[in-house]
Scaffold this active site. Structure first.
Site, PDB file in Angstrom:
ATOM      1  N   ASP A   1       0.902  -1.093   0.057  1.00  0.00           N
ATOM      2  CA  ASP A   1       0.131   0.142  -0.118  1.00  0.00           C
ATOM      3  C   ASP A   1       0.899   1.115  -0.207  1.00  0.00           C
ATOM      4  O   ASP A   1       1.833   1.203   0.351  1.00  0.00           O
ATOM      5  CB  ASP A   1      -0.791   0.085   1.304  1.00  0.00           C
TER       6      ASP A   1
HETATM    7  N1  URA Z   1      -1.091  -5.775   4.293  1.00  0.00           N
HETATM    8  C1  URA Z   1      -1.485  -4.691   4.400  1.00  0.00           C
HETATM    9  O1  URA Z   1      -2.575  -4.219   4.835  1.00  0.00           O
HETATM   10  N2  URA Z   1      -0.920  -3.726   3.476  1.00  0.00           N
HETATM   11  C2  URA Z   1       0.237  -3.957   2.784  1.00  0.00           C
HETATM   12  O2  URA Z   1       0.676  -3.056   1.984  1.00  0.00           O
HETATM   13  C3  URA Z   1       0.592  -5.190   2.822  1.00  0.00           C
HETATM   14  C4  URA Z   1       0.243  -5.920   3.333  1.00  0.00           C
END
Ligand code: URA
Length: 249
Positions: free
Chosen positions: A103
């Protein structure tokens, strides 16, 4: 292949920049200055130089690890002008792509390669590659949370596989935990922790199939060592958890 493509495949410059070098007369083919970007090059036959430096089309695959900062999206371009991971990589990485996603608000280990086979092994759900995250969350995480996550909780898009949750610190109004997953669903760590009552404040991926970004400043990257690449390839030969092993690592 065309001369301008040869230059970009050599990793020395983008196709457009290569074209500029060609038109500037800085590129020679077998010793002769060539100003036509469309000139046909046979890689094993022709010698291409730029300012006297021999350019090779490198058949070897490339592997990098980036310590991704937050606020950067995992995309090699963005039509909305947002900061993306491509902005952090140098010319020599041209042609590589990110292995999986993180993310925008997650930091940490992000691999890049142009090795499609290995990328497939690292990202396909059936191989269950191990990913480790460190999260700072609201509230005090306790043994009951560890148990629930360890048994596998149900998310809105289906059950999540059991995951290992370790409490690193739990005092005051926040806790720091480490969570190990063999899945990679959308915002999975955030959703799992939220499901047991803990909103994630910060999230960092600390390891991807054993590769870490230790010692790398945020926003920096490095090539993987030969040993690291061999380790990834070895691990990718192991049977997938779908065959009954329940996950690697
Ligand atoms: N889980 C999440 O919530 N975000 C990420 O970027 C990776 C794994």
């Amino acid at each position: 292949m065309r001369l301008n493509r040869y230059i970009s495949v050599s990793g020395f410059a983008s196709r457009r920049r290569g074209e500029i070098y060609i038109r500037e007369g800085r590129v020679r083919v077998n010793g002769e200055a060539v100003t036509d970007p469309a000139r046909d090059i046979v890689p094993d036959r022709d010698q291409v130089t730029l300012d006297g430096n021999l350019l090779r089309v490198n058949p070897e695959k490339r592997y990098y690890v980036l310590n991704k900062p937050t606020g950067v999206i995992v995309s090699m371009s963005d039509t909305h002008g947002r900061a993306n991971v491509q902005n952090l990589l140098g010319e020599e990485t041209r042609g590589v792509f990110p292995v999986g996603r993180l993310d925008a608000d997650t930091s940490g280990v992000l691999l890049f390669t142009d090795d499609g086979d290995l990328a497939h092994h690292l990202t396909h759900p059936s191989f269950g590659v191990e990913k480790i995250y460190r999260a700072v969350v609201r509230g005090r995480v306790n043994g009951e949370d560890v148990r629930r996550i360890g048994e596998g909780i149900v998310l809105d898009d289906g059950p999540a596989a059991p995951a290992r949750l370790c409490i690193l610190e739990s005092a005051g109004e926040t806790s720091t935990v480490e969570i190990t997953l063999h899945q990679g669903r959308k915002r999975q760590v955030r959703r799992m922790l939220e499901a047991v009552g803990h909103r994630v404040i910060t999230l960092e991926r600390t390891a991807f199939d054993g590769i870490t970004a230790k010692g790398l400043p945020l926003g920096s990257y490095r090539p993987l060592t030969r040993e690291e690449v061999e380790q990834l390839k070895e691990q990718s030969k192991a049977p997938s958890p779908a065959c009954g092993r329940g996950g690697r690592g």
